[in-house]
Design a protein around this motif. Sequence first.
Motif, PDB file in Angstrom:
ATOM      1  N   CYS A 169       0.839  -1.210   0.000  1.00 53.11           N
ATOM      2  CA  CYS A 169       0.000   0.000   0.000  1.00 53.11           C
ATOM      3  C   CYS A 169       0.877   1.264   0.000  1.00 53.11           C
ATOM      4  O   CYS A 169       1.632   1.496   0.940  1.00 53.11           O
ATOM      5  CB  CYS A 169      -0.927   0.006   1.213  1.00 53.11           C
ATOM      6  SG  CYS A 169      -1.903   1.526   1.300  1.00 53.11           S
ATOM      7  N   CYS A 215      -6.906   6.222   1.507  1.00 56.41           N
ATOM      8  CA  CYS A 215      -6.892   5.279   0.374  1.00 56.41           C
ATOM      9  C   CYS A 215      -7.087   6.019  -0.950  1.00 56.41           C
ATOM     10  O   CYS A 215      -7.988   6.853  -1.076  1.00 56.41           O
ATOM     11  CB  CYS A 215      -8.009   4.254   0.572  1.00 56.41           C
ATOM     12  SG  CYS A 215      -8.179   3.106  -0.798  1.00 56.41           S
ATOM     13  N   CYS A 218      -5.904   2.650  -5.523  1.00 61.33           N
ATOM     14  CA  CYS A 218      -4.948   2.221  -6.553  1.00 61.33           C
ATOM     15  C   CYS A 218      -5.157   0.752  -6.910  1.00 61.33           C
ATOM     16  O   CYS A 218      -4.780   0.319  -7.999  1.00 61.33           O
ATOM     17  CB  CYS A 218      -3.518   2.455  -6.073  1.00 61.33           C
ATOM     18  SG  CYS A 218      -3.058   1.466  -4.644  1.00 61.33           S
ATOM     19  N   GLY A 219      -5.722  -0.023  -5.977  1.00 59.89           N
ATOM     20  CA  GLY A 219      -5.982  -1.430  -6.256  1.00 59.89           C
ATOM     21  C   GLY A 219      -4.787  -2.345  -6.050  1.00 59.89           C
ATOM     22  O   GLY A 219      -4.883  -3.556  -6.265  1.00 59.89           O
ATOM     23  N   CYS A 221      -3.369  -3.394  -3.358  1.00 59.92           N
ATOM     24  CA  CYS A 221      -3.577  -4.388  -2.304  1.00 59.92           C
ATOM     25  C   CYS A 221      -4.322  -5.605  -2.850  1.00 59.92           C
ATOM     26  O   CYS A 221      -3.976  -6.757  -2.560  1.00 59.92           O
ATOM     27  CB  CYS A 221      -4.308  -3.778  -1.114  1.00 59.92           C
ATOM     28  SG  CYS A 221      -5.832  -2.942  -1.564  1.00 59.92           S
TER      29      CYS A 221
HETATM   30  S1  SF4 Z   1      -6.423   0.609  -2.811  1.00 58.30           S
HETATM   31 FE1  SF4 Z   1      -5.338  -0.664  -1.308  1.00 58.30          FE
HETATM   32  S2  SF4 Z   1      -3.161  -0.332  -1.730  1.00 58.30           S
HETATM   33 FE2  SF4 Z   1      -4.263   1.324  -2.742  1.00 58.30          FE
HETATM   34  S3  SF4 Z   1      -4.273   2.984  -1.265  1.00 58.30           S
HETATM   35 FE3  SF4 Z   1      -6.175   1.840  -0.954  1.00 58.30          FE
HETATM   36  S4  SF4 Z   1      -5.714   0.354   0.649  1.00 58.30           S
HETATM   37 FE4  SF4 Z   1      -3.749   1.144  -0.134  1.00 58.30          FE
END
Ligand code: SF4
Length: 242
Positions: A169, A215, A218-219, A221
């Motif tokens: 992340c 958050c 971005c995907g 994770c």
């Molecule tokens: S989508 Fe997931 S990786 Fe991206 S910022 Fe949010 S929690 Fe973090």
Amino acid sequence: MQLDVDSVILAIGQQPDLDFISDSDGIELTRGGTIKIDPETLATTAPGVYAGGDAAFGPRILIEAVANGKNAARSIDTFLSGESSAPSMRVTIEKIPIDDYKMPSAYEKLTRKSPDTIDVGRRTGITEVETIFDEAEAIKQAERCLSCHIDTIYDPEICVLCGRCADVCPEKCLHFVPIDEVDMPEDQKKIALDSYGIDAESDQLTVLLKDDTACIRCGLCAQRCPTEAMTMERFNFVETVE
Ligand code: SF4
Ligand code: SF4
């Protein structure tokens, strides 16, 4: 009179021009110069006539004027048909295949650009002060959208606690912490432990905390998760009128 000043700020009061309304219309105005309405139905004092936006509520934002238009349309439908047309909201949640989930390149680094403005000397009457973006800039600015109708969804039942999601992340908004370190009422902790059949004396429950305000969707994770315990899901809101 002549005054020496450092700068001059023009403060322009605005109000609707309601001169077209005459006494015979039966539409009452408020002391503030707006159209008197029922705030629920947006009905004016003249049967079958409805009003909204700045003319009824005073200066507000465009979104509220659009909402007023929808409410008034419902009221007009009820007035004409004699039947109430209450809207109902349906929410559908759609899991996005992670291979299809893609945000625009470097979207998180894009800065907000204000539209250019015309020269002060050309600002006369109701001339628009801000100019519009060209198509390319409009598209670029739209790419800054963080898609708040899409969110990470976490399924603890299939999480293997590998920690990959938190590691990847970029905003550091995911944290795995022992439940003992979570500031939450003891009775709720007990409910959580009991629901997993965990004995607090001999075992430990780990909790995933997410700072949703950080958050950026971005995907990463979900892409990194080996078990699909973390997914990206889209919330669709559909309003229907019976
Ligand atoms: S989508 Fe997931 S990786 Fe991206 S910022 Fe949010 S929690 Fe973090
Ligand atoms: S990457 Fe997936 S399995 Fe691993 S800790 Fe995160 S949610 Fe759980």
